[in-house]
Design a protein around this motif. Structure first.
Motif, PDB file in Angstrom:
ATOM      1  N   ASP A 314      16.337 -33.861  48.229  1.00 36.04           N
ATOM      2  CA  ASP A 314      17.363 -33.500  47.394  1.00 36.04           C
ATOM      3  C   ASP A 314      18.616 -33.926  47.535  1.00 36.04           C
ATOM      4  O   ASP A 314      18.800 -34.155  48.955  1.00 36.04           O
ATOM      5  CB  ASP A 314      17.350 -32.190  46.831  1.00 36.04           C
ATOM      6  CG  ASP A 314      16.161 -31.692  46.042  1.00 36.04           C
ATOM      7  OD1 ASP A 314      15.617 -32.582  45.493  1.00 36.04           O
ATOM      8  OD2 ASP A 314      15.742 -30.381  45.965  1.00 36.04           O
ATOM      9  N   ILE A 315      19.522 -34.500  46.499  1.00 41.16           N
ATOM     10  CA  ILE A 315      20.842 -34.606  46.663  1.00 41.16           C
ATOM     11  C   ILE A 315      21.739 -33.474  46.363  1.00 41.16           C
ATOM     12  O   ILE A 315      21.512 -33.075  45.081  1.00 41.16           O
ATOM     13  CB  ILE A 315      21.285 -36.111  46.349  1.00 41.16           C
ATOM     14  CG1 ILE A 315      20.285 -37.045  46.718  1.00 41.16           C
ATOM     15  CG2 ILE A 315      22.676 -36.488  46.450  1.00 41.16           C
ATOM     16  CD1 ILE A 315      20.168 -38.623  45.973  1.00 41.16           C
ATOM     17  N   GLY A 316      22.651 -33.121  47.041  1.00 40.60           N
ATOM     18  CA  GLY A 316      23.426 -31.967  46.537  1.00 40.60           C
ATOM     19  C   GLY A 316      24.792 -31.939  47.244  1.00 40.60           C
ATOM     20  O   GLY A 316      25.191 -32.658  48.022  1.00 40.60           O
ATOM     21  N   ILE A 317      25.768 -30.881  46.817  1.00 43.18           N
ATOM     22  CA  ILE A 317      26.896 -30.931  47.000  1.00 43.18           C
ATOM     23  C   ILE A 317      27.395 -29.519  47.413  1.00 43.18           C
ATOM     24  O   ILE A 317      26.976 -28.707  46.528  1.00 43.18           O
ATOM     25  CB  ILE A 317      27.894 -31.294  46.012  1.00 43.18           C
ATOM     26  CG1 ILE A 317      27.881 -33.043  45.625  1.00 43.18           C
ATOM     27  CG2 ILE A 317      29.536 -31.117  46.796  1.00 43.18           C
ATOM     28  CD1 ILE A 317      28.526 -33.365  44.336  1.00 43.18           C
ATOM     29  N   LEU A 318      28.118 -29.136  48.588  1.00 42.68           N
ATOM     30  CA  LEU A 318      28.605 -27.495  48.801  1.00 42.68           C
ATOM     31  C   LEU A 318      29.816 -27.585  48.370  1.00 42.68           C
ATOM     32  O   LEU A 318      30.744 -28.412  48.623  1.00 42.68           O
ATOM     33  CB  LEU A 318      28.331 -27.367  50.301  1.00 42.68           C
ATOM     34  CG  LEU A 318      26.981 -27.117  50.825  1.00 42.68           C
ATOM     35  CD1 LEU A 318      27.066 -26.832  52.813  1.00 42.68           C
ATOM     36  CD2 LEU A 318      26.251 -25.983  50.378  1.00 42.68           C
ATOM     37  N   ASP A 319      30.110 -26.472  47.796  1.00 42.49           N
ATOM     38  CA  ASP A 319      31.366 -26.113  47.434  1.00 42.49           C
ATOM     39  C   ASP A 319      32.494 -26.260  48.651  1.00 42.49           C
ATOM     40  O   ASP A 319      32.119 -25.780  49.428  1.00 42.49           O
ATOM     41  CB  ASP A 319      31.439 -24.797  46.585  1.00 42.49           C
ATOM     42  CG  ASP A 319      32.535 -24.701  45.637  1.00 42.49           C
ATOM     43  OD1 ASP A 319      33.651 -24.615  46.016  1.00 42.49           O
ATOM     44  OD2 ASP A 319      32.443 -24.831  44.256  1.00 42.49           O
ATOM     45  N   GLU A 320      33.750 -26.542  48.295  1.00 41.70           N
ATOM     46  CA  GLU A 320      34.928 -26.454  49.155  1.00 41.70           C
ATOM     47  C   GLU A 320      35.188 -25.204  49.573  1.00 41.70           C
ATOM     48  O   GLU A 320      35.696 -25.042  50.741  1.00 41.70           O
ATOM     49  CB  GLU A 320      36.137 -27.076  48.535  1.00 41.70           C
ATOM     50  CG  GLU A 320      36.003 -28.555  48.302  1.00 41.70           C
ATOM     51  CD  GLU A 320      35.422 -29.074  46.872  1.00 41.70           C
ATOM     52  OE1 GLU A 320      35.609 -30.030  46.528  1.00 41.70           O
ATOM     53  OE2 GLU A 320      34.688 -28.345  45.991  1.00 41.70           O
ATOM     54  N   LYS A 321      34.759 -24.036  48.686  1.00 46.46           N
ATOM     55  CA  LYS A 321      35.048 -22.641  49.155  1.00 46.46           C
ATOM     56  C   LYS A 321      34.021 -22.105  49.814  1.00 46.46           C
ATOM     57  O   LYS A 321      33.935 -20.883  50.251  1.00 46.46           O
ATOM     58  CB  LYS A 321      35.395 -21.795  47.951  1.00 46.46           C
ATOM     59  CG  LYS A 321      34.448 -21.904  46.996  1.00 46.46           C
ATOM     60  CD  LYS A 321      34.854 -20.692  45.730  1.00 46.46           C
ATOM     61  CE  LYS A 321      33.982 -20.349  44.743  1.00 46.46           C
ATOM     62  NZ  LYS A 321      33.754 -21.610  43.936  1.00 46.46           N
ATOM     63  N   LYS A 326      28.796 -17.099  53.151  1.00 44.38           N
ATOM     64  CA  LYS A 326      28.374 -17.300  51.804  1.00 44.38           C
ATOM     65  C   LYS A 326      28.529 -18.905  51.332  1.00 44.38           C
ATOM     66  O   LYS A 326      29.688 -19.167  50.741  1.00 44.38           O
ATOM     67  CB  LYS A 326      29.404 -16.640  51.122  1.00 44.38           C
ATOM     68  CG  LYS A 326      28.997 -16.358  49.561  1.00 44.38           C
ATOM     69  CD  LYS A 326      30.151 -15.605  48.684  1.00 44.38           C
ATOM     70  CE  LYS A 326      29.811 -15.646  47.424  1.00 44.38           C
ATOM     71  NZ  LYS A 326      30.673 -14.873  46.650  1.00 44.38           N
ATOM     72  N   PRO A 327      27.759 -19.815  51.911  1.00 46.42           N
ATOM     73  CA  PRO A 327      27.703 -21.111  51.098  1.00 46.42           C
ATOM     74  C   PRO A 327      27.686 -20.889  49.783  1.00 46.42           C
ATOM     75  O   PRO A 327      26.479 -20.307  49.353  1.00 46.42           O
ATOM     76  CB  PRO A 327      26.677 -21.913  52.033  1.00 46.42           C
ATOM     77  CG  PRO A 327      26.090 -21.021  53.025  1.00 46.42           C
ATOM     78  CD  PRO A 327      26.429 -19.536  52.618  1.00 46.42           C
ATOM     79  N   ILE A 328      28.072 -21.891  49.194  1.00 46.65           N
ATOM     80  CA  ILE A 328      28.135 -21.991  47.528  1.00 46.65           C
ATOM     81  C   ILE A 328      27.496 -23.543  47.296  1.00 46.65           C
ATOM     82  O   ILE A 328      28.025 -24.591  47.565  1.00 46.65           O
ATOM     83  CB  ILE A 328      29.057 -21.981  46.768  1.00 46.65           C
ATOM     84  CG1 ILE A 328      29.803 -20.443  47.040  1.00 46.65           C
ATOM     85  CG2 ILE A 328      29.172 -22.058  45.218  1.00 46.65           C
ATOM     86  CD1 ILE A 328      28.992 -19.180  46.646  1.00 46.65           C
ATOM     87  N   LEU A 329      26.440 -23.650  46.501  1.00 43.27           N
ATOM     88  CA  LEU A 329      25.813 -24.967  46.071  1.00 43.27           C
ATOM     89  C   LEU A 329      26.725 -25.262  44.952  1.00 43.27           C
ATOM     90  O   LEU A 329      26.604 -24.614  43.799  1.00 43.27           O
ATOM     91  CB  LEU A 329      24.336 -24.996  46.049  1.00 43.27           C
ATOM     92  CG  LEU A 329      23.700 -26.303  45.507  1.00 43.27           C
ATOM     93  CD1 LEU A 329      23.856 -27.275  47.119  1.00 43.27           C
ATOM     94  CD2 LEU A 329      22.020 -26.099  45.269  1.00 43.27           C
TER      95      LEU A 329
END
Length: 436
Positions: A314-321, A326-329
């Motif tokens: 898959d291709i994804g992006i983790l949020d800057e925050k 607590k990683p946020i997709l």
């Protein structure tokens, strides 16, 4: 209350109490200590497989396994060798074995040790609990595929009984079948829905056509979890309106665990208790948060089988925050093998076509579902299910949007179908490239 669900897991040898203790211990680790915790767990699992798993040891070769970024990326192709050749010493028996869905085009059989799989279950129990769902008490309406052979069918039905689920097989979702599903909801105290996105969306469109809100006919319904396929913003709005309950977006992989689960604040919270997830570029280097890249996952607990720096497809992006704890997709863009290559040389996630087309094609509610196939560099086929044929004006609008968002001079053919073919698990593949 007789906890049949917990009892079933216990009988199957899954150490749920120990898993709960470990999981809750991880939850207590402070934000400031979490980076250290992840580094220690990574080192531990790598060391274990280097020492106990010849398959992984061979894969690592001479790489410096103390340098995380030098460890090899594990792909699904690597794993298409007999399972016995991939197991760690001492884990030849008494393990959980299953098969991936093959939605990435590379299915394989995998294994988890019993403790690791118990942690997966506890991870599910914990996250579903955010929305008041208790697997021992809450009754699930399940929109999933089911094996069609007699043995597989009844085995799955029995598992559903033990897990307090009622399954709606999704291979036929004609209006007659959807009417029966609605009747079942009218007469059953379901607590939540869990199922493939496209099937639940189709049911919501049926409710829309009848101007019925599901919560009105099934007042016990609390929440709906959708999984396995992309959930688009406008579909989420439709689901919220006609199911009448919060919609939770789930992202998981059977060989791993829940990867991300929408929390009550609407954030797609990454599972950092049992997994380590990183986003890498084409050269397998980490990208900054906010940048898209390949989703690569490490199972921190599975000793039976290595899933270390495993490229899920898959291709994804983790949020800057995002933080270590607590990683946020931020976004899941699509599968790496669903990239459209265009005549100009431009590469675009196939779901871009689907998304652009969707905004026009479903505008009036006529089209129920559709899929897109790339057959040549400049040629695409759209198969769709609808009450009436698309008009030339609609086709023109689609073409204009594609010219604008992608590039001009792409050729599309449109075929109206009675139904769309799903995978043997019941998933609907929204975009497929047939180019080699």
């Amino acid at each position: 209350m007789f906890n049949l669900f917990n009892l079933t897991l216990k009988i199957n040898g899954f150490p749920m109490k120990e898993a709960q203790v470990e999981f809750e211990k991880n939850l207590q680790i402070s934000d400031s200590e979490y980076h250290k915790f992840i580094e220690e767990k990574r080192k531990e699992i790598v060391q274990f497989h280097i020492e106990n798993n010849p398959f992984y040891n061979n894969l690592v070769g001479n790489a410096d396994f103390f340098d995380w970024n030098k460890l090899p990326i594990l792909t699904k192709k690597n794993l298409q060798v007999p399972l016995q050749e991939r197991l760690s010493k001492g884990f030849e028996k008494n393990i959980y074995i299953n098969k991936t869905s093959g939605s990435s085009g590379d299915p394989f059989i995998f294994a988890k040790d019993k403790f690791s799989h118990a942690l997966t279950w506890y991870s599910n129990i914990y996250r579903f609990g955010w929305f008041g769902i208790d697997f021992n008490k809450s009754y699930q309406a399940r929109f999933y595929g089911i094996p069609l052979d007699k043995f597989g069918y009844y085995k799955e039905r029995f598992k559903d009984f033990l897990a307090k689920r009622y399954r709606f097989p999704i291979f036929d979702l004609s209006d007659v079948v959807l009417e029966d599903i609605l009747k079942k909801f009218q007469g059953t105290k379901f607590d939540y829905i869990n199922g493939y996105t496209s099937s639940v969306v189709l049911f919501a469109k049926f409710l829309q056509s009848k101007n019925i809100v599901l919560k009105d006919v099934c007042p016990t319904l609390k929440v709906c979890m959708v999984t396995s396929e992309m959930l688009f913003d406008d579909d989420k709005i439709l689901l919220e309106k006609y199911l009448g309950v919060p919609i939770v977006n789930e992202y998981g992989a059977s060989e791993l665990d829940l990867l991300a689960f929408q929390n009550p604040n609407g954030e797609w919270q990454v599972n950092s208790e049992t997994l380590f997830i990183e986003i890498l570029d084409e050269n397998n280097q980490p990208v900054p948060n906010g940048t898209s890249g390949k989703v690569v996952v490490t199972s921190l607990y599975n000793q039976a089988h290595p899933f270390i720096r495993y490229e899920i497809g898959d291709i994804g992006i983790l949020d800057e925050k995002s933080t270590w704890k607590k990683p946020i997709l931020k976004q899941l863009i699509g599968r790496t093998n669903d990239i459209a290559v265009l005549p100009s040389g431009k590469k675009s996630p196939g779901l871009t076509f689907y998304y652009v087309t969707k905004s026009i094609i479903e505008d009036d509610g006529n089209v129920k579902e559709f899929v897109i196939k790339q057959t040549q560099l400049d040629c695409f086929e759209i198969d769709y299910v609808s009450e009436k044929e698309l008009t030339s004006a609609q086709i023109e609008e689609i073409q204009k949007a594609i010219d604008l968002y992608l590039e001009p001079n792409l050729k599309f053919t449109y075929t109206r179908k009675e139904f769309l073919t799903r995978s043997n698990r019941g998933k609907l593949k929204q975009f497929t490239s047939l180019l080699k």
